[in-house]
Design a protein around this motif. Structure first.
Motif, PDB file in Angstrom:
ATOM      1  N   SER A 250       0.894  -1.097  -0.167  1.00 43.68           N
ATOM      2  CA  SER A 250      -0.023   0.006  -0.083  1.00 43.68           C
ATOM      3  C   SER A 250       0.810   1.140  -0.019  1.00 43.68           C
ATOM      4  O   SER A 250       0.517   2.345  -0.660  1.00 43.68           O
ATOM      5  N   ILE A 251       1.919   1.279   0.825  1.00 46.36           N
ATOM      6  CA  ILE A 251       2.831   2.322   0.900  1.00 46.36           C
ATOM      7  C   ILE A 251       3.585   2.776  -0.712  1.00 46.36           C
ATOM      8  O   ILE A 251       3.537   3.705  -1.007  1.00 46.36           O
ATOM      9  N   VAL A 252       4.030   1.563  -1.386  1.00 48.04           N
ATOM     10  CA  VAL A 252       4.506   1.855  -2.427  1.00 48.04           C
ATOM     11  C   VAL A 252       3.744   2.370  -3.505  1.00 48.04           C
ATOM     12  O   VAL A 252       3.800   3.190  -4.143  1.00 48.04           O
ATOM     13  N   THR A 253       2.339   1.815  -3.749  1.00 39.67           N
ATOM     14  CA  THR A 253       1.308   2.023  -4.746  1.00 39.67           C
ATOM     15  C   THR A 253       0.574   3.632  -4.360  1.00 39.67           C
ATOM     16  O   THR A 253       0.611   4.493  -4.684  1.00 39.67           O
ATOM     17  N   MET A 254      -0.192   3.455  -3.029  1.00 40.82           N
ATOM     18  CA  MET A 254      -0.862   4.534  -2.709  1.00 40.82           C
ATOM     19  C   MET A 254      -0.361   5.726  -2.050  1.00 40.82           C
ATOM     20  O   MET A 254      -0.792   6.976  -2.227  1.00 40.82           O
ATOM     21  N   VAL A 255       0.876   5.597  -1.435  1.00 37.27           N
ATOM     22  CA  VAL A 255       1.577   6.527  -0.827  1.00 37.27           C
ATOM     23  C   VAL A 255       2.623   7.292  -1.643  1.00 37.27           C
ATOM     24  O   VAL A 255       2.659   8.448  -1.991  1.00 37.27           O
ATOM     25  N   LEU A 256       3.389   6.255  -2.213  1.00 35.06           N
ATOM     26  CA  LEU A 256       4.563   6.796  -3.066  1.00 35.06           C
ATOM     27  C   LEU A 256       4.294   7.079  -4.336  1.00 35.06           C
ATOM     28  O   LEU A 256       4.412   8.463  -4.824  1.00 35.06           O
ATOM     29  N   LEU A 257       3.935   6.166  -5.272  1.00 38.64           N
ATOM     30  CA  LEU A 257       3.661   6.539  -6.426  1.00 38.64           C
ATOM     31  C   LEU A 257       2.297   7.439  -6.829  1.00 38.64           C
ATOM     32  O   LEU A 257       2.588   8.317  -7.675  1.00 38.64           O
ATOM     33  N   ASN A 258       1.419   7.219  -5.945  1.00 36.23           N
ATOM     34  CA  ASN A 258       0.228   8.389  -6.231  1.00 36.23           C
ATOM     35  C   ASN A 258       0.604   9.561  -5.712  1.00 36.23           C
ATOM     36  O   ASN A 258       0.090  10.505  -5.814  1.00 36.23           O
ATOM     37  N   GLY A 259       1.607   9.593  -4.660  1.00 40.13           N
ATOM     38  CA  GLY A 259       2.192  10.942  -4.085  1.00 40.13           C
ATOM     39  C   GLY A 259       2.745  11.812  -4.836  1.00 40.13           C
ATOM     40  O   GLY A 259       3.065  12.840  -4.732  1.00 40.13           O
ATOM     41  N   ILE A 260       3.558  11.097  -5.928  1.00 40.46           N
ATOM     42  CA  ILE A 260       4.462  12.008  -6.890  1.00 40.46           C
ATOM     43  C   ILE A 260       3.471  12.818  -7.941  1.00 40.46           C
ATOM     44  O   ILE A 260       2.392  12.428  -8.458  1.00 40.46           O
ATOM     45  N   THR A 261       3.800  14.145  -7.629  1.00 35.57           N
ATOM     46  CA  THR A 261       2.656  15.306  -8.099  1.00 35.57           C
ATOM     47  C   THR A 261       2.848  15.245  -9.833  1.00 35.57           C
ATOM     48  O   THR A 261       1.769  15.494 -10.441  1.00 35.57           O
ATOM     49  N   ASP A 262       3.897  15.070 -10.451  1.00 39.43           N
ATOM     50  CA  ASP A 262       4.177  14.947 -11.837  1.00 39.43           C
ATOM     51  C   ASP A 262       3.913  13.493 -12.283  1.00 39.43           C
ATOM     52  O   ASP A 262       4.797  12.668 -12.131  1.00 39.43           O
ATOM     53  N   GLU A 263       2.879  13.265 -13.050  1.00 37.75           N
ATOM     54  CA  GLU A 263       2.341  11.985 -13.386  1.00 37.75           C
ATOM     55  C   GLU A 263       3.468  11.373 -14.469  1.00 37.75           C
ATOM     56  O   GLU A 263       3.690  10.321 -14.739  1.00 37.75           O
ATOM     57  N   SER A 264       3.914  12.289 -15.258  1.00 35.93           N
ATOM     58  CA  SER A 264       5.019  11.889 -16.455  1.00 35.93           C
ATOM     59  C   SER A 264       5.987  11.171 -15.615  1.00 35.93           C
ATOM     60  O   SER A 264       6.898  10.259 -16.194  1.00 35.93           O
ATOM     61  N   ILE A 265       6.430  11.569 -14.483  1.00 37.09           N
ATOM     62  CA  ILE A 265       7.658  11.009 -13.728  1.00 37.09           C
ATOM     63  C   ILE A 265       7.235   9.473 -13.384  1.00 37.09           C
ATOM     64  O   ILE A 265       8.176   8.591 -13.924  1.00 37.09           O
ATOM     65  N   VAL A 266       6.126   9.374 -12.908  1.00 38.81           N
ATOM     66  CA  VAL A 266       5.815   8.012 -12.688  1.00 38.81           C
ATOM     67  C   VAL A 266       5.655   7.141 -13.941  1.00 38.81           C
ATOM     68  O   VAL A 266       5.908   5.814 -14.067  1.00 38.81           O
ATOM     69  N   GLU A 267       5.305   7.739 -15.003  1.00 37.35           N
ATOM     70  CA  GLU A 267       4.956   7.205 -16.278  1.00 37.35           C
ATOM     71  C   GLU A 267       6.270   6.668 -16.775  1.00 37.35           C
ATOM     72  O   GLU A 267       6.434   5.491 -17.304  1.00 37.35           O
ATOM     73  N   LYS A 268       7.372   7.489 -16.623  1.00 34.95           N
ATOM     74  CA  LYS A 268       8.707   7.068 -17.149  1.00 34.95           C
ATOM     75  C   LYS A 268       9.299   5.962 -16.173  1.00 34.95           C
ATOM     76  O   LYS A 268       9.823   4.880 -16.793  1.00 34.95           O
ATOM     77  N   MET A 269       8.928   6.004 -14.759  1.00 32.15           N
ATOM     78  CA  MET A 269       9.448   4.829 -13.951  1.00 32.15           C
ATOM     79  C   MET A 269       8.801   3.666 -14.295  1.00 32.15           C
ATOM     80  O   MET A 269       9.333   2.572 -14.322  1.00 32.15           O
ATOM     81  N   SER A 270       7.256   3.607 -14.840  1.00 33.52           N
ATOM     82  CA  SER A 270       6.640   2.423 -15.144  1.00 33.52           C
ATOM     83  C   SER A 270       7.346   1.744 -16.156  1.00 33.52           C
ATOM     84  O   SER A 270       6.813   0.508 -16.329  1.00 33.52           O
ATOM     85  N   GLU A 271       7.907   2.248 -16.857  1.00 33.78           N
ATOM     86  CA  GLU A 271       8.868   1.630 -18.026  1.00 33.78           C
ATOM     87  C   GLU A 271       9.826   0.208 -17.486  1.00 33.78           C
ATOM     88  O   GLU A 271       9.935  -0.667 -18.105  1.00 33.78           O
ATOM     89  N   GLN A 272       9.956   0.644 -16.134  1.00 33.28           N
ATOM     90  CA  GLN A 272      10.877  -0.548 -15.337  1.00 33.28           C
ATOM     91  C   GLN A 272      10.160  -1.049 -14.578  1.00 33.28           C
ATOM     92  O   GLN A 272      10.629  -1.926 -13.504  1.00 33.28           O
ATOM     93  N   PHE A 273       8.822  -1.087 -14.233  1.00 32.69           N
ATOM     94  CA  PHE A 273       8.182  -1.705 -13.291  1.00 32.69           C
ATOM     95  C   PHE A 273       7.983  -3.051 -13.571  1.00 32.69           C
ATOM     96  O   PHE A 273       7.835  -3.443 -14.885  1.00 32.69           O
ATOM     97  N   SER A 274       7.723  -3.980 -12.690  1.00 31.77           N
ATOM     98  CA  SER A 274       7.561  -5.284 -12.897  1.00 31.77           C
ATOM     99  C   SER A 274       6.005  -5.483 -13.448  1.00 31.77           C
ATOM    100  O   SER A 274       5.133  -4.382 -13.197  1.00 31.77           O
ATOM    101  N   ASP A 275       5.536  -6.582 -14.024  1.00 34.98           N
ATOM    102  CA  ASP A 275       4.320  -6.702 -14.513  1.00 34.98           C
ATOM    103  C   ASP A 275       3.119  -6.503 -13.120  1.00 34.98           C
ATOM    104  O   ASP A 275       2.107  -5.851 -13.386  1.00 34.98           O
ATOM    105  N   ASP A 276       3.400  -7.107 -12.318  1.00 36.15           N
ATOM    106  CA  ASP A 276       2.642  -6.908 -10.821  1.00 36.15           C
ATOM    107  C   ASP A 276       2.374  -5.606 -10.558  1.00 36.15           C
ATOM    108  O   ASP A 276       1.544  -4.986 -10.254  1.00 36.15           O
ATOM    109  N   LEU A 277       3.847  -4.769 -10.381  1.00 36.70           N
ATOM    110  CA  LEU A 277       3.665  -3.389  -9.991  1.00 36.70           C
ATOM    111  C   LEU A 277       2.812  -2.523 -10.808  1.00 36.70           C
ATOM    112  O   LEU A 277       2.404  -1.758 -10.471  1.00 36.70           O
ATOM    113  N   LYS A 278       3.076  -2.806 -12.251  1.00 38.56           N
ATOM    114  CA  LYS A 278       2.652  -2.161 -13.358  1.00 38.56           C
ATOM    115  C   LYS A 278       0.914  -2.269 -13.251  1.00 38.56           C
ATOM    116  O   LYS A 278       0.111  -1.222 -13.177  1.00 38.56           O
TER     117      LYS A 278
END
Length: 267
Positions: A203-231
């Protein structure tokens, strides 16, 4: 006695090697005697000679982070006194008995059960504090902030700490150094912690940290390296970004009486 110990240890070692145990190079020295230690990730065995009692012991203990648990359990005992006639033929018999014991179905089942228990315990140990301590390798300043959090509150307020201390560091690293080695390590750690962490960590990884990043494009770029489960989890979690999730309401319990049961039957 040294020759007898080595003979027994050699035979037992060959049998234990088939179960992925390793013989430790340092002798096992205790107040009562000397022995040889064999370890795996979860279980330890020792061949131990008690000099005062003049006997060989086959012992086992669970492994801890610091080594074998000191509360050894004795599986087999054989008297051996070279001054009173014991010789290497007796040591051979002792070795055969010890090998038979460790290869028996009960011992094999016990070792297997220890592996399962250790795996389960390790899963539950990947809690938010474990997660924050892993992040210290990327953000060393977290170490002092973790210590300060404990001093001030007596514990780690997981969600608050993640949001106020860890999130700004992650966002700054992702924004300013997205091609760096620390950045790649951070994303890899998020994958690892989401896969192996408990529900609080996830929950901390997804709801607090990833959802907490204000610029969604940053997370979009990070998601290129996410595992299938995390994506998948991140895409699902995005629906709740900025929303307060109400706790599930308790369902009303219906009390059935003979009268309304008859009514249900008639329907």
């Amino acid at each position: 006695m040294d020759k007898a110990l080595e003979l027994i240890a050699e035979k037992v070692g060959q049998a234990l090697a088939q179960q992925s145990f390793e013989r430790q190079s340092e002798p096992l020295r205790e107040e009562k005697g000397i022995g040889v230690l064999f370890t795996s990730e979860n279980v330890a065995y020792s061949i131990f000679y008690e000099t005062g009692a003049k006997r060989f012991l086959l012992r086992t203990a669970p492994m801890t982070e610091k080594g074998p648990d000191s509360n050894w359990k004795t599986l087999s005992t054989w008297m051996y006194d070279s001054a009173n006639g014991s010789d290497l033929s007796d040591a051979e018999s002792i070795a055969n008995d010890f090998v038979e014991t460790i290869q028996g179905p009960k011992r094999l089942a016990a070792v297997q059960q220890s592996k399962k228990k250790r795996k389960k315990d390790d899963e539950y140990n990947v809690d938010p504090v474990f997660f924050f301590n892993r992040m210290v390798n990327i953000f060393p300043e977290l170490r002092e902030e973790i210590a300060q959090e404990r001093i001030e509150y007596g514990k780690i307020r997981s969600v608050t700490f993640a949001r106020s201390k860890l999130l700004p560091k992650m966002e700054n690293l992702a924004k300013s150094y997205s091609d760096s080695d620390p950045y790649n390590k951070m994303v890899s750690l998020l994958n690892d912690m989401y896969q192996n962490g408990d529900m609080d960590v996830r929950s901390i990884v997804t709801m607090v940290l990833l959802n907490g990043i204000t610029d969604e494009s940053i997370v979009e770029k990070m998601s290129e390296q996410f595992s299938d489960d995390l994506k998948k989890a991140w895409k699902f979690g995005k629906k709740y970004k900025g929303k307060k999730v109400k706790p599930e309401k308790k369902k009303k319990r219906v009390q059935y009486t003979a009268e309304n049961l008859n009514e249900l039957r008639r329907r």
